[in-house]
Design an enzyme around this catalytic site. Sequence first.
Site, PDB file in Angstrom:
ATOM      1  N   SER A  68       0.797  -1.237   0.000  1.00 39.93           N
ATOM      2  CA  SER A  68       0.000   0.000   0.000  1.00 39.93           C
ATOM      3  C   SER A  68       0.826   1.281   0.000  1.00 39.93           C
ATOM      4  O   SER A  68       0.257   2.354  -0.235  1.00 39.93           O
ATOM      5  CB  SER A  68      -0.934   0.020   1.203  1.00 39.93           C
ATOM      6  OG  SER A  68      -2.069  -0.746   0.929  1.00 39.93           O
ATOM      7  N   LYS A  71       0.379   3.364  -3.016  1.00 39.52           N
ATOM      8  CA  LYS A  71      -0.824   4.174  -3.252  1.00 39.52           C
ATOM      9  C   LYS A  71      -0.523   5.676  -3.236  1.00 39.52           C
ATOM     10  O   LYS A  71      -1.106   6.452  -3.997  1.00 39.52           O
ATOM     11  CB  LYS A  71      -1.891   3.866  -2.198  1.00 39.52           C
ATOM     12  CG  LYS A  71      -2.450   2.443  -2.283  1.00 39.52           C
ATOM     13  CD  LYS A  71      -3.309   2.121  -1.064  1.00 39.52           C
ATOM     14  CE  LYS A  71      -3.909   0.726  -1.132  1.00 39.52           C
ATOM     15  NZ  LYS A  71      -4.570   0.324   0.116  1.00 39.52           N
ATOM     16  N   TYR A 193      -3.219  -2.699 -10.362  1.00 41.34           N
ATOM     17  CA  TYR A 193      -3.145  -2.475  -8.915  1.00 41.34           C
ATOM     18  C   TYR A 193      -2.311  -3.574  -8.233  1.00 41.34           C
ATOM     19  O   TYR A 193      -1.457  -3.292  -7.394  1.00 41.34           O
ATOM     20  CB  TYR A 193      -4.564  -2.404  -8.338  1.00 41.34           C
ATOM     21  CG  TYR A 193      -4.587  -2.367  -6.832  1.00 41.34           C
ATOM     22  CD1 TYR A 193      -4.196  -1.228  -6.136  1.00 41.34           C
ATOM     23  CD2 TYR A 193      -4.974  -3.484  -6.102  1.00 41.34           C
ATOM     24  CE1 TYR A 193      -4.187  -1.205  -4.752  1.00 41.34           C
ATOM     25  CE2 TYR A 193      -4.973  -3.464  -4.715  1.00 41.34           C
ATOM     26  CZ  TYR A 193      -4.578  -2.330  -4.050  1.00 41.34           C
ATOM     27  OH  TYR A 193      -4.557  -2.312  -2.678  1.00 41.34           O
ATOM     28  N   TYR A 245      -3.821   3.848   7.477  1.00 41.78           N
ATOM     29  CA  TYR A 245      -5.040   3.071   7.682  1.00 41.78           C
ATOM     30  C   TYR A 245      -5.938   3.795   8.684  1.00 41.78           C
ATOM     31  O   TYR A 245      -5.901   5.023   8.774  1.00 41.78           O
ATOM     32  CB  TYR A 245      -4.719   1.636   8.132  1.00 41.78           C
ATOM     33  CG  TYR A 245      -3.807   0.882   7.188  1.00 41.78           C
ATOM     34  CD1 TYR A 245      -4.233   0.561   5.902  1.00 41.78           C
ATOM     35  CD2 TYR A 245      -2.546   0.488   7.561  1.00 41.78           C
ATOM     36  CE1 TYR A 245      -3.415  -0.154   5.035  1.00 41.78           C
ATOM     37  CE2 TYR A 245      -1.713  -0.224   6.695  1.00 41.78           C
ATOM     38  CZ  TYR A 245      -2.163  -0.532   5.430  1.00 41.78           C
ATOM     39  OH  TYR A 245      -1.352  -1.217   4.565  1.00 41.78           O
ATOM     40  N   VAL A 263       1.217  -3.538   4.024  1.00 39.77           N
ATOM     41  CA  VAL A 263       1.199  -4.811   4.753  1.00 39.77           C
ATOM     42  C   VAL A 263       2.475  -5.629   4.562  1.00 39.77           C
ATOM     43  O   VAL A 263       2.677  -6.617   5.256  1.00 39.77           O
ATOM     44  CB  VAL A 263      -0.023  -5.688   4.400  1.00 39.77           C
ATOM     45  CG1 VAL A 263      -1.304  -5.079   4.899  1.00 39.77           C
ATOM     46  CG2 VAL A 263      -0.089  -5.962   2.909  1.00 39.77           C
TER      47      VAL A 263
HETATM   48  N1  GLU Z   1      -2.139  -5.867  -1.957  1.00 38.77           N
HETATM   49  C1  GLU Z   1      -2.787  -5.538  -0.750  1.00 38.77           C
HETATM   50  C2  GLU Z   1      -4.286  -5.437  -0.940  1.00 38.77           C
HETATM   51  O1  GLU Z   1      -4.763  -4.684  -1.696  1.00 38.77           O
HETATM   52  C3  GLU Z   1      -2.229  -4.266  -0.192  1.00 38.77           C
HETATM   53  C4  GLU Z   1      -2.736  -4.085   1.149  1.00 38.77           C
HETATM   54  C5  GLU Z   1      -1.964  -3.103   1.985  1.00 38.77           C
HETATM   55  O2  GLU Z   1      -0.731  -2.992   1.940  1.00 38.77           O
HETATM   56  O3  GLU Z   1      -2.661  -2.433   2.730  1.00 38.77           O
HETATM   57  O4  GLU Z   1      -5.052  -6.091  -0.334  1.00 38.77           O
END
Ligand code: GLU
Length: 324
Positions: A68, A71, A193, A245, A263
């Site tokens: 993430s 992002k 993604y 988060y 994560v």
């Molecule tokens: N590939 C993970 C998902 O989209 C990333 C989650 C994350 O790092 O929060 O579920």
Amino acid sequence: MSADAEEELQGILSQVHAQCAADTRGEVASYIPELSLASPDDFGLALATVSGRIFTAGETETPFTIQSVSKAFTYCLANELLGPDEVMRHVGVEPSGDAFNSIEFDPTTARPFNPMVNAGAITVAGLLYSELGEGAFDFILERFSRAAGRTLDMDDAVYRSECETGHRNRAIAHLLKGTGVLGGPVDEVVDLYFRQCSIRVTAADLAWMSVTLANLGVQPRTDDTVFDLMAVRDTQSVMYSCGMYNYSGNWGFRVGIPAKSGVGGGLAGVVNRQLGVAAYSPRLDAKGNTVRGVAAFELLAEELGLHAFCCTKLGSSIVERFLR
Ligand code: GLU
């Protein structure tokens, strides 16, 4: 930077590393087998300066997937390519207070709340795909690489597992398509993604990528202009309010640094015009943030006066103390 200042900064980083290494709370992500293979004790801290120096402690060359953390950077790229108004038409900037993979949308606009939750990041991937088509992933990888100052690649095994298990993300994408928020074909956008999440980085890479944002889009070691100036501002704003988060409010209060975690155990923080700070430690807390990373940022913010609203003299003087 004087030799004394370098020694002091390195000393603080090493001490924070040693202090946080003792913390063994949290669990390594296990939603796909590849992530559960990470060594739980790995722990790296890296701090890069706008003057082009890097300070490290622990495992800062160990590769892991960006997840993430990507992002924040894809949001920056979408803002550059499409402009903030067009991006805003598709994804908001409001903290959701919900988990990263929640299926919640703004009730009046049907947009995802922000680009740091999966729904928002998938929407951003849709914008990039609509603009760049098949070339979107190479574009992302190339910009991430330039920000890191070296050529990055993708972890194929993680990517394949994400594809095989990503039903919830696919469901989110279909819902977004159903309401007209998502541009581009669902399968290709979700694939993009998953690929962006599977880019392999180290803590040192994340520190360089972050300091490129801190340095207003210019990679300070290579002098390469990687990101658009206004997009950098917008990116930092959303990282500040939404990057950690559903711990983002606490983070802004306690640490006060625009940041994004993933994560895979990565955490990237931007101290505007001063530093890029990064942590890697794969044990995560219940909200999905790296336990040691969060603890280390709290200590570093305190020691170095990094909080955006720091009211001691230290906060505003970090540049003078260490960077010149
Ligand atoms: N590939 C993970 C998902 O989209 C990333 C989650 C994350 O790092 O929060 O579920």
